[in-house]
Design a protein around this motif. Structure first.
Motif, PDB file in Angstrom:
ATOM      1  N   GLY A  35      56.022  18.471  47.301  1.00 15.41           N
ATOM      2  CA  GLY A  35      56.464  19.861  47.320  1.00 15.41           C
ATOM      3  C   GLY A  35      56.619  20.387  48.729  1.00 15.41           C
ATOM      4  N   PRO A  36      56.733  21.710  48.853  1.00 19.79           N
ATOM      5  CA  PRO A  36      56.970  22.312  50.174  1.00 19.79           C
ATOM      6  C   PRO A  36      55.779  22.118  51.112  1.00 19.79           C
ATOM      7  CG  PRO A  36      56.599  24.009  48.515  1.00 19.79           C
ATOM      8  CD  PRO A  36      56.648  22.700  47.795  1.00 19.79           C
ATOM      9  N   ARG A  37      56.082  21.882  52.391  1.00 20.36           N
ATOM     10  CA  ARG A  37      55.010  21.665  53.376  1.00 20.36           C
ATOM     11  C   ARG A  37      54.070  22.862  53.479  1.00 20.36           C
ATOM     12  NH1 ARG A  37      56.038  17.067  56.449  1.00 20.36           N
ATOM     13  NH2 ARG A  37      58.207  16.410  56.487  1.00 20.36           N
ATOM     14  N   ALA A  38      54.591  24.062  53.316  1.00 20.09           N
ATOM     15  CA  ALA A  38      53.771  25.263  53.446  1.00 20.09           C
ATOM     16  C   ALA A  38      52.825  25.458  52.263  1.00 20.09           C
ATOM     17  CB  ALA A  38      54.671  26.488  53.595  1.00 20.09           C
ATOM     18  N   ASP A  39      53.142  24.892  51.111  1.00 19.53           N
ATOM     19  CA  ASP A  39      52.317  25.077  49.916  1.00 19.53           C
ATOM     20  C   ASP A  39      52.379  23.811  49.057  1.00 19.53           C
ATOM     21  OD1 ASP A  39      52.345  27.282  47.037  1.00 19.53           O
ATOM     22  OD2 ASP A  39      50.672  26.348  48.087  1.00 19.53           O
ATOM     23  N   PRO A  40      51.850  22.694  49.582  1.00 19.25           N
ATOM     24  CA  PRO A  40      52.011  21.425  48.865  1.00 19.25           C
ATOM     25  C   PRO A  40      51.082  21.297  47.665  1.00 19.25           C
ATOM     26  CG  PRO A  40      50.591  21.107  50.754  1.00 19.25           C
ATOM     27  CD  PRO A  40      51.086  22.543  50.815  1.00 19.25           C
ATOM     28  N   GLY A  41      51.510  20.478  46.734  1.00 20.53           N
ATOM     29  CA  GLY A  41      50.612  20.022  45.684  1.00 20.53           C
ATOM     30  C   GLY A  41      49.910  18.787  46.214  1.00 20.53           C
ATOM     31  N   LEU A  42      48.651  18.622  45.872  1.00 23.49           N
ATOM     32  CA  LEU A  42      47.896  17.454  46.304  1.00 23.49           C
ATOM     33  C   LEU A  42      47.364  16.721  45.088  1.00 23.49           C
ATOM     34  CD1 LEU A  42      45.733  18.854  49.263  1.00 23.49           C
ATOM     35  CD2 LEU A  42      47.869  17.594  49.398  1.00 23.49           C
ATOM     36  N   VAL A  43      47.399  15.402  45.151  1.00 23.10           N
ATOM     37  CA  VAL A  43      46.789  14.567  44.122  1.00 23.10           C
ATOM     38  C   VAL A  43      45.676  13.796  44.814  1.00 23.10           C
ATOM     39  CG1 VAL A  43      47.128  12.731  42.434  1.00 23.10           C
ATOM     40  CG2 VAL A  43      48.968  14.375  42.864  1.00 23.10           C
ATOM     41  N   PHE A  44      44.459  13.935  44.279  1.00 25.44           N
ATOM     42  CA  PHE A  44      43.285  13.298  44.862  1.00 25.44           C
ATOM     43  C   PHE A  44      42.847  12.102  44.020  1.00 25.44           C
ATOM     44  CE2 PHE A  44      42.326  16.569  47.914  1.00 25.44           C
ATOM     45  CZ  PHE A  44      42.823  17.728  47.353  1.00 25.44           C
ATOM     46  N   GLU A  95      63.169  15.874  34.591  1.00 22.08           N
ATOM     47  CA  GLU A  95      62.841  16.966  35.498  1.00 22.08           C
ATOM     48  C   GLU A  95      63.621  16.804  36.802  1.00 22.08           C
ATOM     49  OE1 GLU A  95      60.227  18.768  32.856  1.00 22.08           O
ATOM     50  OE2 GLU A  95      61.167  19.507  34.679  1.00 22.08           O
ATOM     51  N   PRO A  96      63.735  17.870  37.610  1.00 24.42           N
ATOM     52  CA  PRO A  96      64.455  17.777  38.879  1.00 24.42           C
ATOM     53  C   PRO A  96      63.872  16.711  39.816  1.00 24.42           C
ATOM     54  CG  PRO A  96      64.059  20.073  38.329  1.00 24.42           C
ATOM     55  CD  PRO A  96      63.306  19.240  37.320  1.00 24.42           C
ATOM     56  N   TRP A  97      62.593  16.391  39.663  1.00 21.19           N
ATOM     57  CA  TRP A  97      61.960  15.384  40.519  1.00 21.19           C
ATOM     58  C   TRP A  97      62.113  13.973  39.958  1.00 21.19           C
ATOM     59  CZ3 TRP A  97      59.652  19.775  38.691  1.00 21.19           C
ATOM     60  CH2 TRP A  97      58.888  19.653  37.548  1.00 21.19           C
ATOM     61  N   GLY A  98      62.900  13.824  38.878  1.00 18.79           N
ATOM     62  CA  GLY A  98      63.288  12.512  38.390  1.00 18.79           C
ATOM     63  C   GLY A  98      62.424  11.903  37.302  1.00 18.79           C
ATOM     64  N   LEU A  99      61.314  12.531  36.944  1.00 21.47           N
ATOM     65  CA  LEU A  99      60.480  12.013  35.865  1.00 21.47           C
ATOM     66  C   LEU A  99      60.956  12.588  34.535  1.00 21.47           C
ATOM     67  CD1 LEU A  99      56.960  12.394  37.525  1.00 21.47           C
ATOM     68  CD2 LEU A  99      58.424  10.364  37.443  1.00 21.47           C
ATOM     69  N   VAL A 100      60.725  11.860  33.458  1.00 21.44           N
ATOM     70  CA  VAL A 100      61.019  12.360  32.116  1.00 21.44           C
ATOM     71  C   VAL A 100      59.693  12.844  31.543  1.00 21.44           C
ATOM     72  CG1 VAL A 100      61.940  11.820  29.837  1.00 21.44           C
ATOM     73  CG2 VAL A 100      62.886  10.683  31.870  1.00 21.44           C
TER      74      VAL A 100
END
Length: 132
Positions: A35-44, A95-100
């Motif tokens: 996602g956007p650098r200013a407000d990213p999503g993180l997966v830990f 989805e726009p990010w390519g996943l179904v």
């Protein structure tokens, strides 16, 4: 259902505060950022699973937990789950990010996202051979 991967989704009321908590206070290692650098999503990393902190809750709190499950064929699972009487809240779509993705709910209303990663999606590429 053959589950290939899973993660717990958290939609916090204050994303930056939650990112700092999971990353800096708990010390969880970051698996990926999107996602956007200013407000990213993180997966830990969570041992054998993952925790995704992204977006914001609509009601001012983290809200109910969601579950993300990667499957081989989301359309086949859709047919199977409909036949089994599952509550489908959104049919499969790319989805726009390519996943179904398709969405279902458990009996308590917890959202479960079923995800198929198409063969040509970047998540399927061997990053050791990606152009840098």
């Amino acid at each position: 259902m053959e589950v290939l991967s899973s993660r717990v989704l958290v939609r916090p009321s204050d994303p930056e505060r939650s990112r700092r908590f999971y990353r800096d206070v708990l010390g969880l290692a970051v698996y990926r950022e999107f996602g956007p650098r200013a407000d990213p999503g993180l997966v830990f990393f969570l041992g054998q699973g993952f925790l995704e902190v992204s977006g914001t809750s609509e009601g001012g709190s983290a809200g109910p937990t969601g579950i993300w499950l990667q499957v081989r064929d989301v359309h086949a699972e859709h047919e199977r789950l409909v036949a089994a009487g599952a509550t489908v809240t959104r049919a499969p779509r790319e989805e726009p990010w390519g996943l179904v993705e398709m969405w279902i709910e458990d009996p308590d209303g917890v959202r479960i996202v079923l995800v198929e990663v198409p063969a040509d999606h970047p998540l399927r590429r061997d990053q050791r051979f990606a152009a840098g």
